[in-house]
Design a protein around this motif. Structure first.
Motif, PDB file in Angstrom:
ATOM      1  N   HIS A 116      54.848  37.289  33.889  1.00  0.00           N
ATOM      2  CA  HIS A 116      55.455  37.860  35.086  1.00  0.00           C
ATOM      3  C   HIS A 116      55.520  36.827  36.215  1.00  0.00           C
ATOM      4  O   HIS A 116      56.542  36.694  36.899  1.00  0.00           O
ATOM      5  CB  HIS A 116      54.643  39.088  35.509  1.00  0.00           C
ATOM      6  N   HIS A 117      54.420  36.111  36.404  1.00  0.00           N
ATOM      7  CA  HIS A 117      54.381  35.093  37.471  1.00  0.00           C
ATOM      8  C   HIS A 117      55.402  33.986  37.206  1.00  0.00           C
ATOM      9  O   HIS A 117      56.126  33.568  38.118  1.00  0.00           O
ATOM     10  CB  HIS A 117      52.975  34.506  37.559  1.00  0.00           C
ATOM     11  N   LEU A 118      55.442  33.504  35.970  1.00  0.00           N
ATOM     12  CA  LEU A 118      56.364  32.418  35.649  1.00  0.00           C
ATOM     13  C   LEU A 118      57.816  32.865  35.799  1.00  0.00           C
ATOM     14  O   LEU A 118      58.665  32.114  36.282  1.00  0.00           O
ATOM     15  CB  LEU A 118      56.113  31.921  34.226  1.00  0.00           C
TER      16      LEU A 118
ATOM     17  N   SER B 224      34.697  46.973  33.622  1.00  0.00           N
ATOM     18  CA  SER B 224      35.804  47.415  34.495  1.00  0.00           C
ATOM     19  C   SER B 224      37.106  47.120  33.790  1.00  0.00           C
ATOM     20  O   SER B 224      37.357  45.995  33.353  1.00  0.00           O
ATOM     21  CB  SER B 224      35.737  46.674  35.840  1.00  0.00           C
ATOM     22  N   GLN B 225      37.944  48.118  33.647  1.00  0.00           N
ATOM     23  CA  GLN B 225      39.206  47.958  32.912  1.00  0.00           C
ATOM     24  C   GLN B 225      40.122  46.956  33.623  1.00  0.00           C
ATOM     25  O   GLN B 225      40.341  47.037  34.824  1.00  0.00           O
ATOM     26  CB  GLN B 225      39.921  49.307  32.811  1.00  0.00           C
ATOM     27  N   VAL B 226      40.605  45.976  32.874  1.00  0.00           N
ATOM     28  CA  VAL B 226      41.541  44.998  33.413  1.00  0.00           C
ATOM     29  C   VAL B 226      42.949  45.548  33.305  1.00  0.00           C
ATOM     30  O   VAL B 226      43.380  45.999  32.234  1.00  0.00           O
ATOM     31  CB  VAL B 226      41.430  43.658  32.660  1.00  0.00           C
ATOM     32  N   ASP B 227      43.680  45.531  34.421  1.00  0.00           N
ATOM     33  CA  ASP B 227      45.046  46.075  34.474  1.00  0.00           C
ATOM     34  C   ASP B 227      46.015  45.040  33.928  1.00  0.00           C
ATOM     35  O   ASP B 227      46.497  44.161  34.647  1.00  0.00           O
ATOM     36  CB  ASP B 227      45.386  46.440  35.923  1.00  0.00           C
ATOM     37  N   LEU B 228      46.262  45.111  32.619  1.00  0.00           N
ATOM     38  CA  LEU B 228      47.156  44.159  31.977  1.00  0.00           C
ATOM     39  C   LEU B 228      48.486  44.804  31.650  1.00  0.00           C
ATOM     40  O   LEU B 228      48.528  45.976  31.255  1.00  0.00           O
ATOM     41  CB  LEU B 228      46.548  43.616  30.683  1.00  0.00           C
TER      42      LEU B 228
ATOM     43  N   MET C 192      33.919  41.313  35.867  1.00  0.00           N
ATOM     44  CA  MET C 192      33.278  41.541  37.155  1.00  0.00           C
ATOM     45  C   MET C 192      34.125  41.014  38.330  1.00  0.00           C
ATOM     46  O   MET C 192      33.724  41.148  39.490  1.00  0.00           O
ATOM     47  CB  MET C 192      31.902  40.849  37.185  1.00  0.00           C
ATOM     48  N   LEU C 193      35.267  40.415  38.021  1.00  0.00           N
ATOM     49  CA  LEU C 193      36.108  39.854  39.090  1.00  0.00           C
ATOM     50  C   LEU C 193      36.730  40.964  39.919  1.00  0.00           C
ATOM     51  O   LEU C 193      36.943  42.084  39.449  1.00  0.00           O
ATOM     52  CB  LEU C 193      37.219  38.982  38.488  1.00  0.00           C
ATOM     53  N   ARG C 194      37.036  40.594  41.173  1.00  0.00           N
ATOM     54  CA  ARG C 194      37.757  41.541  42.015  1.00  0.00           C
ATOM     55  C   ARG C 194      39.143  41.806  41.431  1.00  0.00           C
ATOM     56  O   ARG C 194      39.680  41.009  40.666  1.00  0.00           O
ATOM     57  CB  ARG C 194      37.898  40.990  43.429  1.00  0.00           C
ATOM     58  N   LYS C 195      39.745  42.910  41.852  1.00  0.00           N
ATOM     59  CA  LYS C 195      41.039  43.310  41.304  1.00  0.00           C
ATOM     60  C   LYS C 195      42.108  42.258  41.539  1.00  0.00           C
ATOM     61  O   LYS C 195      42.965  42.014  40.672  1.00  0.00           O
ATOM     62  CB  LYS C 195      41.446  44.645  41.929  1.00  0.00           C
ATOM     63  N   GLN C 196      42.064  41.607  42.722  1.00  0.00           N
ATOM     64  CA  GLN C 196      43.102  40.604  43.022  1.00  0.00           C
ATOM     65  C   GLN C 196      43.038  39.428  42.068  1.00  0.00           C
ATOM     66  O   GLN C 196      44.051  38.812  41.744  1.00  0.00           O
ATOM     67  CB  GLN C 196      42.958  40.122  44.467  1.00  0.00           C
ATOM     68  N   PHE C 197      41.829  39.127  41.573  1.00  0.00           N
ATOM     69  CA  PHE C 197      41.699  38.006  40.647  1.00  0.00           C
ATOM     70  C   PHE C 197      41.950  38.437  39.212  1.00  0.00           C
ATOM     71  O   PHE C 197      42.300  37.614  38.361  1.00  0.00           O
ATOM     72  CB  PHE C 197      40.320  37.368  40.783  1.00  0.00           C
ATOM     73  N   LYS C 198      41.761  39.752  38.942  1.00  0.00           N
ATOM     74  CA  LYS C 198      42.073  40.233  37.597  1.00  0.00           C
ATOM     75  C   LYS C 198      43.577  40.153  37.322  1.00  0.00           C
ATOM     76  O   LYS C 198      44.001  40.196  36.169  1.00  0.00           O
ATOM     77  CB  LYS C 198      41.590  41.671  37.433  1.00  0.00           C
ATOM     78  N   GLN C 199      44.384  40.031  38.410  1.00  0.00           N
ATOM     79  CA  GLN C 199      45.819  39.852  38.234  1.00  0.00           C
ATOM     80  C   GLN C 199      46.161  38.475  37.654  1.00  0.00           C
ATOM     81  O   GLN C 199      47.321  38.182  37.370  1.00  0.00           O
ATOM     82  CB  GLN C 199      46.545  40.023  39.580  1.00  0.00           C
ATOM     83  N   LYS C 200      45.147  37.636  37.470  1.00  0.00           N
ATOM     84  CA  LYS C 200      45.352  36.301  36.905  1.00  0.00           C
ATOM     85  C   LYS C 200      44.777  36.194  35.504  1.00  0.00           C
ATOM     86  O   LYS C 200      44.574  35.096  34.984  1.00  0.00           O
ATOM     87  CB  LYS C 200      44.732  35.230  37.811  1.00  0.00           C
ATOM     88  N   LEU C 201      44.504  37.337  34.912  1.00  0.00           N
ATOM     89  CA  LEU C 201      43.964  37.372  33.552  1.00  0.00           C
ATOM     90  C   LEU C 201      44.981  38.009  32.619  1.00  0.00           C
ATOM     91  O   LEU C 201      45.549  39.058  32.914  1.00  0.00           O
ATOM     92  CB  LEU C 201      42.660  38.169  33.522  1.00  0.00           C
ATOM     93  N   GLY C 202      45.237  37.344  31.493  1.00  0.00           N
ATOM     94  CA  GLY C 202      46.109  37.913  30.482  1.00  0.00           C
ATOM     95  C   GLY C 202      47.508  37.337  30.464  1.00  0.00           C
ATOM     96  O   GLY C 202      48.048  36.900  31.483  1.00  0.00           O
ATOM     97  N   THR C 203      48.089  37.347  29.262  1.00  0.00           N
ATOM     98  CA  THR C 203      49.416  36.759  29.039  1.00  0.00           C
ATOM     99  C   THR C 203      50.500  37.454  29.848  1.00  0.00           C
ATOM    100  O   THR C 203      51.427  36.809  30.362  1.00  0.00           O
ATOM    101  CB  THR C 203      49.763  36.836  27.544  1.00  0.00           C
TER     102      THR C 203
END
Length: 784
Positions: A325-327, A3-7, A309-320
């Motif tokens: 953005h969060h910081l 599943s493509q991670v939205d980075l 395999m993570l849900r989309k909401q958790f994929k928002q916590k993957l990647g630099t």
């Protein structure tokens, strides 16, 4: 199936136009305030990157900043590195500077400063070497920083430093962000270095406005990583902690489930966790670009389970990109939230700093001679006011009042204790009649009890006993005298009128002395030398009390004057001005004291020649004492006339009526202005009249002389010492300090030189004041 991670795909984090203006204003405030060094004084929001060595912290910094950090052997992070990322329309550029907030020994610097380190860099590959040289400059504080730009390579003077390297990176694809990379926590190594690094980390993470960005490597047990434990200690709930899992590709098979709960937020605190995949050592050695690294990161999370395999909401916590953005949002929000508190803290600190500056002594004058002349003028005026009198308990006149009263009482107690009775004649107690039983305060002026011995008595001659006194002394077991002349009670304190000093002088003593003085006089006539010897005897006793008052006054005057010296010259001890002034003042006081002592001794010598022009008071006292002594002498034959005249409460009715008749008829006989006490003079005695007249003469003269002497001594000390000290004091100071010499200006400059620690404190406070004022201007700009 993956599943493509939205980075985010921006080269350096995310540039969000919607928040660009707000972020820019907040980050500009943060950048400028830190550049001022105000973070030393204020709790300024910051992101502190915390992690153990080899936890992937440097790779994370590179991923966020887009620049490579030094990685050669021995080039681990040994000082904080602040990254200021700013989005701009200008081409990418990086400027390197050194923020110096501490001295070489680690203490706070009095003057925080930001030192530029080389020209701006426009090629990313050149940043790494500049950072390496900047760290060497930070670790060698005694060497000018520019020397390291020219290739100087010397051994570091210190292993770690709290001063930081500042990278200001700007460009069109840069997200507004500001963070500080701290040296990695170490476990093995020297104890002092371990403590230095930990203390440095604590100095950041303990502040409530610090966001703790803690990096944890997935190849090591979570519970054994010191960075997490330190963050937990200072942020137990995790409200201001952001966790970063690094090296997910090194998780042993089947252990991925140990780390996924962090991403899903299934732990017992509020810490938000992210996971990043940075290039490994081989890729770095091969020179992988930032763009390729980010694509590789996206591919890893998109193609590798369990991340893919993570849900989309958790994929928002993957990647630099998501981390950046969060910081960026979290720090921007924290700055905005903290601005009102920073304003209050800043104003309170300004008030405290200004107060501390006001409490410091005045800085050295540019015209030291003029300054010292002013100090001398103010000081001598203060000494004058002290002599003139200052209201309050602390005044000199108030503090010497008690010694003056003690002196007066001591002189008063030297009055000759004449007892108008014969020692060799039995003295009976007064009859125990009801009229002789009044309260003590109204008792008869004299009560004498004596055990009588028929052996010849000893008599004082010229105030001394005769040579055969030891052979002729009577065996007197007890003599108690309490004489309270009624005419003295109105003019003296009641306690002053008692004369029981153990040196009672009886009629026998006076007659013996008088007989030894007779030469060719007629019977019952005695030369004046008798009275003079008794007078000289009590005058000799005035020396000790006079010296006591003089010494007490000198000591108190010296104490209070030196307090005035301390008040006016206390700040000037470093140049020894206070010490020199103190010595000059003490010398001047000694000079005044010697003159005063001569004056007091002169007054004592004068009193040894009995004389008075105050004849009215002398005659008045003489008449009263003669009546008083005569009445007491005849107390047995006049039925205690003195006692009964003195105390109306124990007069019999018959006595009172008879006295009234006598007093009423005396004017008819032409005897006017006669007092009842003076009736006692009507009785005479051939064997005592001469002695009673001598007693009355001496005792009357004492009353006149002691009052005169007390006043004269107190006035002499006051005039010569208390009021005399300021006279000539200013000239003494100017002469003693050599203010009229050719090099007076240089001398005065040395005398008023400021103590180094005070100068350093003032320098630090002024620097703090300047930082805070500039920070306040930046704050108002951010709030506008």
């Amino acid at each position: 199936m993956s599943s493509q991670v939205d980075l985010p795909t921006a080269p350096v984090g995310l540039s969000d136009p919607q928040y660009a203006t707000r972020r820019k204003r907040m980050y500009e405030f943060l950048t400028r305030v830190r550049a001022l060094g105000a973070d030393v004084d204020l709790d300024i929001p910051a992101i502190a990157v915390l992690g153990s060595q080899s936890a992937g912290k440097s790779s994370l910094i590179e991923a966020i900043s887009g620049v490579s950090l030094p990685r050669a052997s021995g080039t681990c992070t040994r000082c904080p590195t602040e990254c200021q990322l700013t989005q701009s329309d200008t081409p990418w550029a990086c400027t390197v500077s050194l923020q110096i907030n501490t001295t070489a020994d680690g203490s706070a610097s009095a003057n925080s400063k930001k030192v530029p380190f080389g020209e701006p860099i426009t090629v990313k590959s050149e940043v790494t070497e500049r950072i390496r040289r900047a760290q060497k400059a930070i670790l060698s504080p005694s060497t000018p920083p520019e020397a390291f730009l020219q290739g100087t390579d010397i051994e570091p003077e210190i292993p770690f430093s709290a001063n930081r390297i500042v990278l200001h990176i700007s460009g069109p694809d840069v997200t507004d962000l500001n963070f500080i990379d701290l040296p990695g926590l170490i476990v093995g190594g020297q104890e002092n270095e371990i403590k230095l690094i930990k203390d440095l980390a604590i100095s950041y993470v303990r502040k409530p406005s610090c966001i703790i960005l803690v990096t944890v490597s997935c190849e090591t047990d979570f519970v054994n990583q010191g960075a997490h434990l330190l963050a937990k200690e200072y942020d137990p709930r995790g409200d201001r902690t952001v966790g970063i899992l690094t090296k997910p590709d090194r998780i042993p098979p089947t252990e991925e489930d140990n780390w996924l709960p962090f991403i899903r937020g299934e732990h017992d605190d509020t810490t938000v966790w992210f996971c990043v995949k940075c290039p490994n050592s081989q890729a770095i050695d091969e020179g992988i670009s930032w763009e390729r690294a980010r694509r590789a990161e996206s591919k890893f999370f998109s193609e590798n389970a369990p991340w893919s395999m993570l849900r989309k909401q958790f994929k928002q916590k993957l990647g630099t990109g998501h981390v950046t953005h969060h910081l960026s949002d979290k720090l921007c929000d924290l700055i905005s939230e903290r601005l009102p508190y920073i304003e209050r803290e800043l104003n309170e600190l300004l008030v405290r700093t200004n107060r501390e500056l006001e409490e410091l002594p005045q800085p050295p004058s540019s015209t030291p001679l003029k300054k010292i002349l002013q100090l001398i003028t103010d000081f001598t005026r203060a000494v004058e006011r002290q002599g003139e009198g200052i209201p309050g308990r602390g005044g000199l006149l108030q503090q010497i009042r008690l010694p003056q009263e003690k002196f007066r009482l001591a002189i008063r107690k030297t009055a000759p204790s004449f007892v108008p009775q014969f020692k060799k004649r039995p003295i009976h107690e007064p009859p125990h009649l009801d009229e002789f039983n009044p309260p003590f305060a109204l008792r008869a002026p004299l009560r004498v009890m004596a055990a009588v011995d028929e052996s010849p008595p000893s008599f004082p001659i010229n105030g001394k006993k005769s040579k055969t006194s030891s052979q002729r002394a009577p065996a007197i077991s007890k003599v108690e005298t309490q004489i309270h002349p009624p005419f003295l009670i109105g003019e003296e304190h009641y306690g002053d009128t008692g004369l029981d000093d153990g040196k009672s002088i009886f009629i026998d003593d006076v007659l013996e002395t008088a007989e030894w003085a007779v030469t060719r006089e007629l019977p019952n006539n005695y030369p004046f030398i008798v009275q003079k010897e008794y007078i000289i005897a009590f005058v000799k006793e005035w020396d000790d009390p006079s010296q006591g008052l003089f010494i007490s006054t000198v000591e108190k005057l010296k104490e209070l004057t030196l307090c005035i010296v301390d008040k006016h010259f206390g700040p000037y001890t470093y140049g020894h001005l206070k010490q020199r002034v103190s010595n000059i003042v003490v010398t001047h006081l000694d000079r005044c004291s010697k003159e005063t002592s001569k004056r007091v001794k002169f007054l004592l010598e004068v009193e040894k020649e009995p004389s008075t022009k105050n004849t009215h008071y002398f005659k008045d006292y003489r008449r009263k004492f003669l009546c008083f002594y005569n009445g007491l002498y005849h107390k047995d034959s006049n039925d205690n006339f003195i006692e009964r005249v003195q105390g109306q409460h124990y007069q019999s009715t018959a006595f009172a009526e008879a006295l009234a008749v006598v007093m009423e008829n005396l004017p008819k006989l032409g005897l006017r202005d006669v007092k009842p006490l003076e009736l006692a003079i009507l009785q005479t005695s051939e064997d005592s009249d001469g002695a009673l007249r001598i007693m009355a003469d001496v005792r009357a003269y004492f009353q006149v002389a002691f009052k005169r002497f007390v006043d004269n001594v107190i006035k002499a000390i006051d005039e010569e010492l208390v009021l005399g000290l300021p006279k000539g004091l200013q000239d003494a100071l100017m002469s003693g300090l050599k203010l009229d010499s050719p090099d007076a200006h240089e001398t005065c400059a040395r005398l008023v030189a400021e103590q180094p620690h005070i100068a350093e404190k003032r320098k630090g406070l002024l620097a703090t004041q300047e930082r805070l004022l500039l920070a306040r201007e930046e704050l108002y700009t951010a709030l506008s």
